[in-house]
Design a protein around this motif. Structure first.
Motif, mmCIF file in Angstrom:
data_model
loop_
_atom_site.group_PDB
_atom_site.id
_atom_site.type_symbol
_atom_site.label_atom_id
_atom_site.label_comp_id
_atom_site.label_asym_id
_atom_site.label_seq_id
_atom_site.Cartn_x
_atom_site.Cartn_y
_atom_site.Cartn_z
ATOM 1 N N ARG A 184 0.826 -1.202 0.000
ATOM 2 C CA ARG A 184 0.000 0.000 0.000
ATOM 3 C C ARG A 184 0.862 1.254 0.000
ATOM 4 O O ARG A 184 0.582 2.205 -0.750
ATOM 5 C CB ARG A 184 -0.911 -0.007 1.229
ATOM 6 N N ASN A 241 -4.515 6.303 -11.418
ATOM 7 C CA ASN A 241 -5.047 5.166 -10.660
ATOM 8 C C ASN A 241 -4.961 3.869 -11.456
ATOM 9 O O ASN A 241 -4.558 2.820 -10.941
ATOM 10 C CB ASN A 241 -6.506 5.428 -10.268
ATOM 11 N N GLY A 244 -10.687 -0.200 -7.785
ATOM 12 C CA GLY A 244 -11.449 0.377 -6.675
ATOM 13 C C GLY A 244 -10.612 0.504 -5.413
ATOM 14 O O GLY A 244 -10.735 1.482 -4.665
ATOM 15 N N THR A 245 -9.751 -0.484 -5.175
ATOM 16 C CA THR A 245 -8.883 -0.437 -3.996
ATOM 17 C C THR A 245 -7.885 0.708 -4.114
ATOM 18 O O THR A 245 -7.648 1.452 -3.148
ATOM 19 C CB THR A 245 -8.135 -1.772 -3.823
ATOM 20 N N SER A 258 -8.258 3.443 -5.863
ATOM 21 C CA SER A 258 -9.003 4.702 -5.719
ATOM 22 C C SER A 258 -9.297 5.000 -4.251
ATOM 23 O O SER A 258 -9.199 6.152 -3.810
ATOM 24 C CB SER A 258 -10.321 4.619 -6.504
ATOM 25 N N TYR A 259 -9.642 3.960 -3.519
ATOM 26 C CA TYR A 259 -9.917 4.139 -2.080
ATOM 27 C C TYR A 259 -8.642 4.575 -1.347
ATOM 28 O O TYR A 259 -8.678 5.487 -0.512
ATOM 29 C CB TYR A 259 -10.456 2.843 -1.496
ATOM 30 N N TRP A 260 -7.514 3.928 -1.646
ATOM 31 C CA TRP A 260 -6.253 4.312 -0.997
ATOM 32 C C TRP A 260 -5.907 5.768 -1.301
ATOM 33 O O TRP A 260 -5.461 6.498 -0.424
ATOM 34 C CB TRP A 260 -5.125 3.409 -1.487
ATOM 35 N N HIS A 283 -8.004 8.211 -2.083
ATOM 36 C CA HIS A 283 -8.942 9.084 -1.377
ATOM 37 C C HIS A 283 -8.568 9.206 0.102
ATOM 38 O O HIS A 283 -8.558 10.314 0.664
ATOM 39 C CB HIS A 283 -10.361 8.534 -1.501
ATOM 40 N N MET A 284 -8.264 8.076 0.753
ATOM 41 C CA MET A 284 -7.913 8.105 2.166
ATOM 42 C C MET A 284 -6.615 8.859 2.407
ATOM 43 O O MET A 284 -6.473 9.590 3.404
ATOM 44 C CB MET A 284 -7.803 6.676 2.712
ATOM 45 N N CYS A 303 -8.928 16.767 0.440
ATOM 46 C CA CYS A 303 -10.256 16.544 -0.121
ATOM 47 C C CYS A 303 -11.158 17.727 0.230
ATOM 48 O O CYS A 303 -11.308 18.060 1.417
ATOM 49 C CB CYS A 303 -10.873 15.252 0.436
ATOM 50 N N HIS A 310 -7.901 -1.465 6.789
ATOM 51 C CA HIS A 310 -7.951 -0.217 6.042
ATOM 52 C C HIS A 310 -9.378 0.275 5.819
ATOM 53 O O HIS A 310 -9.578 1.282 5.137
ATOM 54 C CB HIS A 310 -7.248 -0.384 4.685
ATOM 55 N N ARG A 311 -10.364 -0.412 6.374
ATOM 56 C CA ARG A 311 -11.749 -0.008 6.200
ATOM 57 C C ARG A 311 -12.309 0.552 7.504
ATOM 58 O O ARG A 311 -11.911 0.171 8.592
ATOM 59 C CB ARG A 311 -12.609 -1.209 5.758
#
Length: 263
Positions: free
Chosen positions: A9, A22, A34-35, A37-39, A41-42, A50, A90-91
């Motif tokens: 990660r 991405n 999707g993973t 993109s989530y990383w 964003h976080m 953001c 990570h969630r």
């Protein structure tokens, strides 16, 4: 479900920070888009990049004001029909309270309490067969519900923290209401009596609370004692569950005043 090492990660996030797209990072590391993109964003949210992003405050960590009455009710629902889930490190974890479709008023009360306790977090309902899971996502669920742990509730200790006990002491009826809404009921019992030589049917209301955790039973009976409700153990259909009965007229009237039947 695939879990990715922290090292992977960090390397992927470093590539994103360097300007990589991405999709390119997803292909390079063979990780779902999707993973990635989530990383991203976080990572951006953590650095405050953001627009409008904010980390909801916690009553325990940040001193945010807490609706104590709503929390007392929600705590009882959690002890009865709730659990906390985190699918990966990570969630964001989620609190789920399972509400039977037969009691829409209970479901509404649960959602209202969640929104009051977590005013800055999203609350939703997930349809299941015969029920809905009322859910809220928050990073501070461990702070607000320290009773969470591995295994079934009745197989581990469930003792309230001092700050939780203070809230329950201040709002005992909300706590009792949540317990009855989750694992209790109000029914009409009947028996027969001989009056003037004739046997007549006699009906009377009664409350029951049933749970397999001796700690939760103790929390219930201690709180009933605190508000002056007389109770007694009832005959059990299951050896594993304990059953508490409230049948005395004055105590039932007191319960009706503050709780009433499910709806």
């Amino acid at each position: 479900m695939n879990f990715h090492r922290t090292e992977v990660r960090h390397r992927a996030v470093a590539r994103l920070r360097a300007g990589a797209k991405n999709a390119d990072v997803a292909r390079e590391f063979d990780i779902p888009l999707g993973t990635i993109s989530y990383w991203r964003h976080m990572d951006r949210a953590k650095r405050g990049e953001c627009p409008g992003a904010h980390d909801p405050k916690c009553p325990r960590c940040d001193g945010r004001e807490l609706d104590s009455a709503a929390y007392s009710y929600l705590l009882a629902l959690y002890l009865g029909d709730g659990h906390i889930i985190q699918y990966s490190a990570h969630r964001v974890p989620s609190l789920m309270i399972t509400c039977d479709d037969a009691w829409p008023g209970l479901m509404n009360a649960c959602e209202t309490a969640m929104r009051k306790v977590f005013p800055d977090n999203s609350v939703c309902r997930v349809r299941k067969t015969g029920c809905h899971n009322v859910k809220v996502y928050s990073k501070h669920l461990w702070c607000m519900f320290p009773q969470h742990g591995e295994g079934k509730k009745h197989e581990r200790s469930l003792v309230l923290e001092p700050w939780q006990q203070q809230i329950v002491d201040a709002h005992p009826w909300q706590f009792i209401r949540g317990l009855i809404h989750s694992d209790g009921c109000r029914i009409t019992n009947w028996t027969t009596r001989r009056v003037g030589g004739e046997r007549k049917r006699y009906e009377y209301p009664r409350y029951f609370f049933t749970n397999t955790s001796t700690d939760i039973i103790q929390l219930c009976t201690d709180t009933l004692d605190r508000v002056g409700v007389e109770w007694k153990p009832a005959r059990q259909k299951s050896r594993k569950a304990e059953n508490i009965s409230v049948a005395r007229k004055a105590s039932v009237a007191l319960m009706d005043q503050h709780i009433g039947p499910k709806y």
